[in-house]
Write a protein that holds these residues in place. Structure first.
Motif, PDB file in Angstrom:
ATOM      1  N   MET A   1     -13.449 -30.586 -15.060  1.00  6.47           N
ATOM      2  CA  MET A   1     -12.077 -30.764 -14.570  1.00  6.47           C
ATOM      3  C   MET A   1     -11.129 -30.604 -15.758  1.00  6.47           C
ATOM      4  SD  MET A   1     -10.297 -34.125 -12.861  1.00  6.47           S
ATOM      5  CE  MET A   1     -10.413 -35.131 -14.328  1.00  6.47           C
ATOM      6  N   GLN A   2      -9.983 -29.937 -15.522  1.00  7.12           N
ATOM      7  CA  GLN A   2      -9.043 -29.724 -16.606  1.00  7.12           C
ATOM      8  C   GLN A   2      -7.597 -29.768 -16.103  1.00  7.12           C
ATOM      9  OE1 GLN A   2      -9.351 -25.336 -17.843  1.00  7.12           O
ATOM     10  NE2 GLN A   2     -11.345 -25.840 -16.949  1.00  7.12           N
ATOM     11  N   VAL A   3      -6.685 -29.830 -17.042  1.00  5.32           N
ATOM     12  CA  VAL A   3      -5.255 -29.880 -16.734  1.00  5.32           C
ATOM     13  C   VAL A   3      -4.896 -28.687 -15.839  1.00  5.32           C
ATOM     14  CG1 VAL A   3      -2.940 -29.709 -17.726  1.00  5.32           C
ATOM     15  CG2 VAL A   3      -4.679 -31.136 -18.829  1.00  5.32           C
ATOM     16  N   GLY A   4      -4.139 -28.973 -14.788  1.00  4.96           N
ATOM     17  CA  GLY A   4      -3.707 -27.946 -13.844  1.00  4.96           C
ATOM     18  C   GLY A   4      -4.567 -27.868 -12.595  1.00  4.96           C
ATOM     19  N   ASP A   5      -5.790 -28.406 -12.636  1.00  2.00           N
ATOM     20  CA  ASP A   5      -6.641 -28.421 -11.442  1.00  2.00           C
ATOM     21  C   ASP A   5      -5.965 -29.262 -10.362  1.00  2.00           C
ATOM     22  OD1 ASP A   5      -8.495 -26.954 -12.829  1.00  2.00           O
ATOM     23  OD2 ASP A   5     -10.027 -28.511 -12.894  1.00  2.00           O
ATOM     24  N   SER A   6      -6.235 -28.919  -9.101  1.00  2.00           N
ATOM     25  CA  SER A   6      -5.587 -29.651  -8.010  1.00  2.00           C
ATOM     26  C   SER A   6      -6.560 -29.938  -6.875  1.00  2.00           C
ATOM     27  CB  SER A   6      -4.392 -28.865  -7.474  1.00  2.00           C
ATOM     28  OG  SER A   6      -4.820 -27.642  -6.909  1.00  2.00           O
ATOM     29  N   TYR A   7      -6.180 -30.917  -6.064  1.00  2.00           N
ATOM     30  CA  TYR A   7      -6.961 -31.314  -4.895  1.00  2.00           C
ATOM     31  C   TYR A   7      -5.963 -31.709  -3.815  1.00  2.00           C
ATOM     32  CZ  TYR A   7     -10.472 -33.590  -2.031  1.00  2.00           C
ATOM     33  OH  TYR A   7     -11.311 -33.934  -0.996  1.00  2.00           O
ATOM     34  N   GLU A   8      -6.215 -31.275  -2.568  1.00  2.00           N
ATOM     35  CA  GLU A   8      -5.292 -31.571  -1.461  1.00  2.00           C
ATOM     36  C   GLU A   8      -5.992 -32.294  -0.325  1.00  2.00           C
ATOM     37  OE1 GLU A   8      -3.561 -27.919  -0.074  1.00  2.00           O
ATOM     38  OE2 GLU A   8      -2.337 -27.697  -1.874  1.00  2.00           O
TER      39      GLU A   8
END
Length: 145
Positions: free
Chosen positions: A6-13
């Motif tokens: 997981m890294q900066v900018g990853d997203s989950y909705e």
């Protein structure tokens, strides 16, 4: 080749249907429900990455805030999007965006910020985020565009 973390900018909705009881007398989503919807998204992410199955460790929320930009009216389904802002040794921060799931204009109704810290359940002390957890989260989240 190692797996992606997981890294900066990853997203989950997560889409959360608004219940009638979630509204005030003007049919606006009650302010406390924004925090509950953010919680629902966090719980779903933590559940599907398997952290609750780990008896020794868990997450606590160190910070949670919300800016209310526009009232949500009943009925609605709210799309809660979490975007990773920082990954630290024992914590990660994410920005929260709340929109209506069926809004073609993609209007932003609320924003928030959450800091989650991994702790040892017995002592309550922070512990380093395991690489295995960051790998599972990296698989579940949408990578940075």
């Amino acid at each position: 080749m190692s797996e992606r973390l997981m890294q900066v900018g990853d997203s989950y909705e997560v889409d959360v249907p608004m219940r009638w009881a979630d509204a005030d007398m003007m049919q606006h989503l009650n302010n406390v429900m924004y925090f509950r919807y953010m919680e629902q998204a966090r719980v779903e992410l933590v559940d599907i990455c398997g952290i609750r199955e780990t008896p020794q460790y868990g997450f606590v929320v160190a910070h949670c805030s919300c800016d209310f930009l526009k009232p949500v009216l009943y009925p609605a389904t709210i799309r809660v999007r979490m975007v990773i802002e920082r990954v630290g040794r024992s914590s990660f921060d994410h920005q929260v965006e709340m929109r209506l799931a069926d809004d073609p204009e993609n209007t932003l109704y609320a924003t928030g910020r959450v800091v989650m810290v991994m702790v040892e359940k017995e002592t309550g002390r922070s512990v380093a985020l395991p690489e295995s957890l960051l790998t599972r989260l990296g698989r579940l989240m949408q990578p940075t565009a």
